[in-house]
Write an enzyme that holds these catalytic residues in place. Structure first.
Site, PDB file in Angstrom:
ATOM      1  N   ILE A   1       6.189   0.698 -37.255  1.00 47.39           N
ATOM      2  CA  ILE A   1       4.751   0.806 -37.511  1.00 47.39           C
ATOM      3  C   ILE A   1       4.687   1.478 -38.882  1.00 47.39           C
ATOM      4  O   ILE A   1       5.356   2.486 -39.121  1.00 47.39           O
ATOM      5  CB  ILE A   1       4.038   1.605 -36.394  1.00 47.39           C
ATOM      6  CG1 ILE A   1       2.553   1.826 -36.693  1.00 47.39           C
ATOM      7  CG2 ILE A   1       4.685   2.932 -36.108  1.00 47.39           C
ATOM      8  CD1 ILE A   1       1.774   2.393 -35.483  1.00 47.39           C
ATOM      9  N   SER A   2       3.936   0.903 -39.796  1.00 46.36           N
ATOM     10  CA  SER A   2       3.990   1.370 -41.184  1.00 46.36           C
ATOM     11  C   SER A   2       3.452   2.794 -41.333  1.00 46.36           C
ATOM     12  O   SER A   2       2.759   3.309 -40.464  1.00 46.36           O
ATOM     13  CB  SER A   2       3.177   0.442 -42.088  1.00 46.36           C
ATOM     14  OG  SER A   2       3.615  -0.887 -41.945  1.00 46.36           O
ATOM     15  N   GLN A   3       3.783   3.373 -42.472  1.00 43.81           N
ATOM     16  CA  GLN A   3       3.309   4.720 -42.835  1.00 43.81           C
ATOM     17  C   GLN A   3       1.779   4.690 -42.953  1.00 43.81           C
ATOM     18  O   GLN A   3       1.229   3.776 -43.580  1.00 43.81           O
ATOM     19  CB  GLN A   3       3.939   5.051 -44.180  1.00 43.81           C
ATOM     20  CG  GLN A   3       3.506   6.350 -44.768  1.00 43.81           C
ATOM     21  CD  GLN A   3       4.216   6.633 -46.079  1.00 43.81           C
ATOM     22  OE1 GLN A   3       5.138   5.905 -46.475  1.00 43.81           O
ATOM     23  NE2 GLN A   3       3.796   7.681 -46.745  1.00 43.81           N
ATOM     24  N   PRO A   4       1.074   5.669 -42.374  1.00 44.46           N
ATOM     25  CA  PRO A   4      -0.393   5.653 -42.442  1.00 44.46           C
ATOM     26  C   PRO A   4      -0.946   5.463 -43.863  1.00 44.46           C
ATOM     27  O   PRO A   4      -1.844   4.635 -44.076  1.00 44.46           O
ATOM     28  CB  PRO A   4      -0.786   7.018 -41.867  1.00 44.46           C
ATOM     29  CG  PRO A   4       0.312   7.337 -40.907  1.00 44.46           C
ATOM     30  CD  PRO A   4       1.567   6.777 -41.513  1.00 44.46           C
TER      31      PRO A   4
ATOM     32  N   ARG B   1      -3.556   6.081 -33.393  1.00 41.68           N
ATOM     33  CA  ARG B   1      -2.188   5.608 -33.680  1.00 41.68           C
ATOM     34  C   ARG B   1      -1.272   5.855 -32.473  1.00 41.68           C
ATOM     35  O   ARG B   1      -0.324   5.116 -32.248  1.00 41.68           O
ATOM     36  CB  ARG B   1      -1.659   6.303 -34.938  1.00 41.68           C
ATOM     37  CG  ARG B   1      -0.422   5.627 -35.562  1.00 41.68           C
ATOM     38  CD  ARG B   1      -0.154   6.193 -36.941  1.00 41.68           C
ATOM     39  NE  ARG B   1       0.923   5.525 -37.662  1.00 41.68           N
ATOM     40  CZ  ARG B   1       2.096   6.097 -37.957  1.00 41.68           C
ATOM     41  NH1 ARG B   1       2.322   7.338 -37.613  1.00 41.68           N
ATOM     42  NH2 ARG B   1       3.012   5.416 -38.629  1.00 41.68           N
TER      43      ARG B   1
END
Ligand code: SAH
Length: 205
Positions: free
Chosen positions: A56-59, A30
């Site tokens: 960038i989205s939450q994992p 990431r």
């Protein structure tokens, strides 16, 4: 502070995803997909700003979506909302030698993603700087179509670009979204909800 291991432990304990997805998550870094200033936050379980009002989205959100997509080797995928390219990179790892076509409306982000993918040495993704709200007819039909920006309405208009038994995943709603999984079959479309999520809005004319 969270580490990669903390996230994996949480996903395993809660049966959130398959081992195959965890393997891809371990491989794709990431930190290659975020601004340098945020490097220490790479494995926090929250979205991070990548500029231009995008994140960038939450994992955990990404992992839930990857699981719902039922990705298979050789799949042809359409992603709408490239952002950093991280989600596309994980998908590409899971479908290779299949291909990911990803559409990003903001030129600078399409470039940012291109560079990030180069750093990560991922080749089976093609990025287009283009409005994705109407899909990408040139390379249809797709096995899976995934929106990573919020749709105002269920994107039925793209079902034509999906193969039979294909899956389309989209956050749908104005302020908060329901993550909807659309499964296209002979009879029509089956819709399942994966719960509530928050995404940046899909820009539409
Ligand atoms: N998947 C990304 C996160 C995407 S954030 C990642 O892994 O980093 C949502 C992205 O959708 C933003 O970059 C935004 O610019 C883009 N977007 C919004 N409307 C769009 C549209 N109509 N077509 C293509 N991209 C769009």
């Amino acid at each position: 502070m969270n580490t990669k291991q903390d996230l994996i432990k949480y996903w395993k304990e809660n049966n959130i995803c398959s081992d195959k997805i965890i393997k891809a998550f371990k491989k794709i870094k990431r930190e290659n997909f975020i601004p340098k200033s945020l490097i220490n936050e790479a494995y926090e379980d929250r979205p991070l700003s990548i500029g231009y009002n995008a994140t960038i989205s939450q994992p955990t959100t990404i992992i839930i979506m990857l699981q719902a997509l039922e990705l298979k080797k050789g799949d042809r995928i359409l992603e709408i909302g490239t952002g950093s390219g991280y989600n596309a990179a994980l998908i590409a790892e899971l479908v290779k030698p299949g291909i990911v076509y990803s559409l990003e409306i903001i030129k600078e982000l399409a470039k940012f993603a291109e560079n990030n993918l180069k750093k990560a040495n991922i080749k089976n993704i093609k990025i287009f700087n283009k409005d994705g709200s109407k899909g990408l007819k040139e390379y249809q039909p797709y096995n899976k179509i995934v929106f990573t920006a919020a749709c105002k309405e269920i994107p039925y208009n793209l079902l034509d670009q999906l193969k039979e038994n294909g899956i389309s995943l989209a956050p749908v709603g104005l302020y908060q979204q329901k993550m909807l999984k659309l499964i296209k079959n002979k009879e029509g479309v089956e819709i399942q909800s994966l719960g509530d999520f928050l995404f940046v809005p899909l820009k539409q004319d």
